[in-house]
Write a protein that holds these residues in place. Structure first.
Motif, PDB file in Angstrom:
ATOM      1  N   VAL A  40      23.247  -3.269 -23.724  1.00  0.00           N
ATOM      2  CA  VAL A  40      23.972  -2.143 -23.141  1.00  0.00           C
ATOM      3  C   VAL A  40      25.471  -2.330 -23.358  1.00  0.00           C
ATOM      4  N   GLN A  41      25.940  -3.563 -23.261  1.00  0.00           N
ATOM      5  CA  GLN A  41      27.367  -3.842 -23.462  1.00  0.00           C
ATOM      6  C   GLN A  41      27.808  -3.451 -24.876  1.00  0.00           C
ATOM      7  N   THR A  42      26.960  -3.728 -25.860  1.00  0.00           N
ATOM      8  CA  THR A  42      27.286  -3.357 -27.237  1.00  0.00           C
ATOM      9  C   THR A  42      27.368  -1.851 -27.384  1.00  0.00           C
ATOM     10  N   ILE A  43      26.442  -1.132 -26.762  1.00  0.00           N
ATOM     11  CA  ILE A  43      26.470   0.338 -26.821  1.00  0.00           C
ATOM     12  C   ILE A  43      27.731   0.868 -26.145  1.00  0.00           C
ATOM     13  N   GLU A  44      28.096   0.285 -25.019  1.00  0.00           N
ATOM     14  CA  GLU A  44      29.308   0.718 -24.317  1.00  0.00           C
ATOM     15  C   GLU A  44      30.547   0.521 -25.192  1.00  0.00           C
ATOM     16  N   THR A  45      30.583  -0.594 -25.917  1.00  0.00           N
ATOM     17  CA  THR A  45      31.705  -0.857 -26.823  1.00  0.00           C
ATOM     18  C   THR A  45      31.743   0.171 -27.940  1.00  0.00           C
ATOM     19  N   HIS A  46      30.589   0.477 -28.506  1.00  0.00           N
ATOM     20  CA  HIS A  46      30.523   1.489 -29.558  1.00  0.00           C
ATOM     21  C   HIS A  46      30.985   2.852 -29.032  1.00  0.00           C
ATOM     22  N   ARG A  47      30.545   3.217 -27.827  1.00  0.00           N
ATOM     23  CA  ARG A  47      30.925   4.519 -27.281  1.00  0.00           C
ATOM     24  C   ARG A  47      32.430   4.595 -27.033  1.00  0.00           C
ATOM     25  N   LYS A  48      32.998   3.498 -26.570  1.00  0.00           N
ATOM     26  CA  LYS A  48      34.443   3.452 -26.363  1.00  0.00           C
ATOM     27  C   LYS A  48      35.178   3.693 -27.687  1.00  0.00           C
ATOM     28  N   ASN A  49      34.690   3.061 -28.758  1.00  0.00           N
ATOM     29  CA  ASN A  49      35.315   3.230 -30.067  1.00  0.00           C
ATOM     30  C   ASN A  49      35.118   4.647 -30.609  1.00  0.00           C
ATOM     31  N   ILE A  50      33.938   5.217 -30.373  1.00  0.00           N
ATOM     32  CA  ILE A  50      33.657   6.588 -30.803  1.00  0.00           C
ATOM     33  C   ILE A  50      34.596   7.565 -30.107  1.00  0.00           C
ATOM     34  N   HIS A  51      34.756   7.409 -28.792  1.00  0.00           N
ATOM     35  CA  HIS A  51      35.649   8.291 -28.035  1.00  0.00           C
ATOM     36  C   HIS A  51      37.076   8.209 -28.574  1.00  0.00           C
ATOM     37  N   SER A  52      37.496   6.997 -28.898  1.00  0.00           N
ATOM     38  CA  SER A  52      38.847   6.799 -29.410  1.00  0.00           C
ATOM     39  C   SER A  52      39.020   7.481 -30.766  1.00  0.00           C
ATOM     40  N   LYS A  53      38.054   7.302 -31.649  1.00  0.00           N
ATOM     41  CA  LYS A  53      38.162   7.876 -32.995  1.00  0.00           C
ATOM     42  C   LYS A  53      38.081   9.400 -32.989  1.00  0.00           C
ATOM     43  N   LEU A  54      37.231   9.946 -32.125  1.00  0.00           N
ATOM     44  CA  LEU A  54      37.076  11.403 -32.056  1.00  0.00           C
ATOM     45  C   LEU A  54      38.052  12.049 -31.081  1.00  0.00           C
ATOM     46  N   GLN A  55      38.802  11.192 -30.373  1.00  0.00           N
ATOM     47  CA  GLN A  55      39.804  11.658 -29.402  1.00  0.00           C
ATOM     48  C   GLN A  55      39.171  12.543 -28.340  1.00  0.00           C
ATOM     49  N   VAL A  56      38.127  12.014 -27.733  1.00  0.00           N
ATOM     50  CA  VAL A  56      37.461  12.684 -26.610  1.00  0.00           C
ATOM     51  C   VAL A  56      37.397  11.696 -25.453  1.00  0.00           C
ATOM     52  N   SER A  57      37.192  12.222 -24.253  1.00  0.00           N
ATOM     53  CA  SER A  57      37.188  11.349 -23.079  1.00  0.00           C
ATOM     54  C   SER A  57      35.890  11.414 -22.282  1.00  0.00           C
ATOM     55  N   SER A  58      34.925  12.215 -22.751  1.00  0.00           N
ATOM     56  CA  SER A  58      33.667  12.325 -22.025  1.00  0.00           C
ATOM     57  C   SER A  58      32.540  12.673 -22.979  1.00  0.00           C
ATOM     58  N   ARG A  59      31.319  12.537 -22.487  1.00  0.00           N
ATOM     59  CA  ARG A  59      30.150  12.889 -23.286  1.00  0.00           C
ATOM     60  C   ARG A  59      30.164  14.377 -23.635  1.00  0.00           C
ATOM     61  N   ILE A  60      30.543  15.216 -22.673  1.00  0.00           N
ATOM     62  CA  ILE A  60      30.560  16.658 -22.908  1.00  0.00           C
ATOM     63  C   ILE A  60      31.540  17.012 -24.027  1.00  0.00           C
ATOM     64  N   GLU A  61      32.736  16.409 -23.983  1.00  0.00           N
ATOM     65  CA  GLU A  61      33.723  16.666 -25.031  1.00  0.00           C
ATOM     66  C   GLU A  61      33.201  16.188 -26.384  1.00  0.00           C
ATOM     67  N   LEU A  62      32.522  15.037 -26.375  1.00  0.00           N
ATOM     68  CA  LEU A  62      31.964  14.498 -27.618  1.00  0.00           C
ATOM     69  C   LEU A  62      30.933  15.454 -28.206  1.00  0.00           C
ATOM     70  N   VAL A  63      29.995  15.888 -27.380  1.00  0.00           N
ATOM     71  CA  VAL A  63      28.935  16.784 -27.848  1.00  0.00           C
ATOM     72  C   VAL A  63      29.524  18.096 -28.347  1.00  0.00           C
ATOM     73  N   ASN A  64      30.507  18.624 -27.632  1.00  0.00           N
ATOM     74  CA  ASN A  64      31.138  19.872 -28.056  1.00  0.00           C
ATOM     75  C   ASN A  64      31.825  19.705 -29.418  1.00  0.00           C
ATOM     76  N   LYS A  65      32.397  18.542 -29.640  1.00  0.00           N
ATOM     77  CA  LYS A  65      33.139  18.322 -30.882  1.00  0.00           C
ATOM     78  C   LYS A  65      32.207  18.208 -32.087  1.00  0.00           C
ATOM     79  N   VAL A  66      31.014  17.687 -31.871  1.00  0.00           N
ATOM     80  CA  VAL A  66      30.106  17.461 -33.009  1.00  0.00           C
ATOM     81  C   VAL A  66      28.936  18.439 -33.026  1.00  0.00           C
ATOM     82  N   GLN A  67      28.944  19.440 -32.139  1.00  0.00           N
ATOM     83  CA  GLN A  67      27.779  20.327 -32.020  1.00  0.00           C
ATOM     84  C   GLN A  67      27.481  21.109 -33.282  1.00  0.00           C
ATOM     85  N   ASP A  68      28.491  21.368 -34.096  1.00  0.00           N
ATOM     86  CA  ASP A  68      28.272  22.124 -35.331  1.00  0.00           C
ATOM     87  C   ASP A  68      27.996  21.216 -36.534  1.00  0.00           C
TER      88      ASP A  68
END
Length: 208
Positions: free
Chosen positions: A177-205
């Motif tokens: 779980v710690q590894t997944i949390e680290t990956h999610r932190k990096n994903i949020h940083s790269k996509l410049q989002v701060s939540s799951r909802i923002e992430l999904v909205n950004k990649v929905q298309d």
């Protein structure tokens, strides 16, 4: 925490790689060594989880490090770093027991992905070929290039879109779980989002 020993006689490369890897909360560089001899002398009393080793080094080269580690400490994972994209070198490393082979000009995230994979016990003898095959997808290339994402991060984004929680993603990918949390932190940083909802909205298309 994944403890990593790095052997490379190019000081600028070694220090740069150390700084890059220590940006990840679950990675710790336990030592930098200018040759294989200093590394094997040190790890005899302080075993790392993963060794990153260059091939061309004075005193004792990367092949010597690989031979020593696999003979004396087979539990240590060894990732070979090389600037030579040559079939015979790759095959020799795999024959000698390397857990992975990564070119020095690979995306840094690919190296981090590899470290996590070998640490978790998944052998990657065809890692170099996996990168080449993945790069044949034009969409995959465009998506990764735009946001500087690793293959693992794209995989996790797909699972997040499906509504999976960290524990479910960790179970699906056989990661902690710690590894997944680290990956999610990096994903949020790269996509410049701060939540799951923002992430999904950004990649929905994006047809991941």
């Amino acid at each position: 925490m994944i403890r990593i020993a790095l052997a490379d006689d190019h000081k600028l490369f070694a220090k740069g790689l150390e700084g890059l890897l220590e940006e990840y909360d679950d990675l710790l560089i336990t030592g930098l060594y200018p040759n294989g001899k200093e590394l094997v002398d040190e790890i005899a009393t302080d075993l790392p989880d993963v060794i990153l080793t260059d091939l061309n080094m004075p005193v004792l080269d990367g092949f010597g490090v690989l031979e020593y580690a696999k003979k004396n400490h087979p539990e240590i994972k060894v990732v070979v770093l090389s600037m030579y994209d040559e079939e015979k070198i790759y095959k020799k490393c795999m024959h000698d027991g390397a857990d992975a082979f990564v070119l020095k000009d690979a995306d840094p995230d690919e190296l981090v992905y590899t470290i996590h994979e070998v640490f978790e016990g998944r052998h990657l003898p065809n890692f170099q070929r996996v990168i080449q095959q993945a790069n044949q997808s034009s969409f995959f290339d465009a998506f990764r290039e735009k946001f500087k994402l690793s293959r693992r991060e794209v995989q996790i984004i797909k699972l997040i879109k499906e509504g999976r929680q960290n524990k479910e993603i960790a179970d699906d990918l056989s990661l902690s779980v710690q590894t997944i949390e680290t990956h999610r932190k990096n994903i949020h940083s790269k996509l410049q989002v701060s939540s799951r909802i923002e992430l999904v909205n950004k990649v929905q298309d994006m047809h991941l």
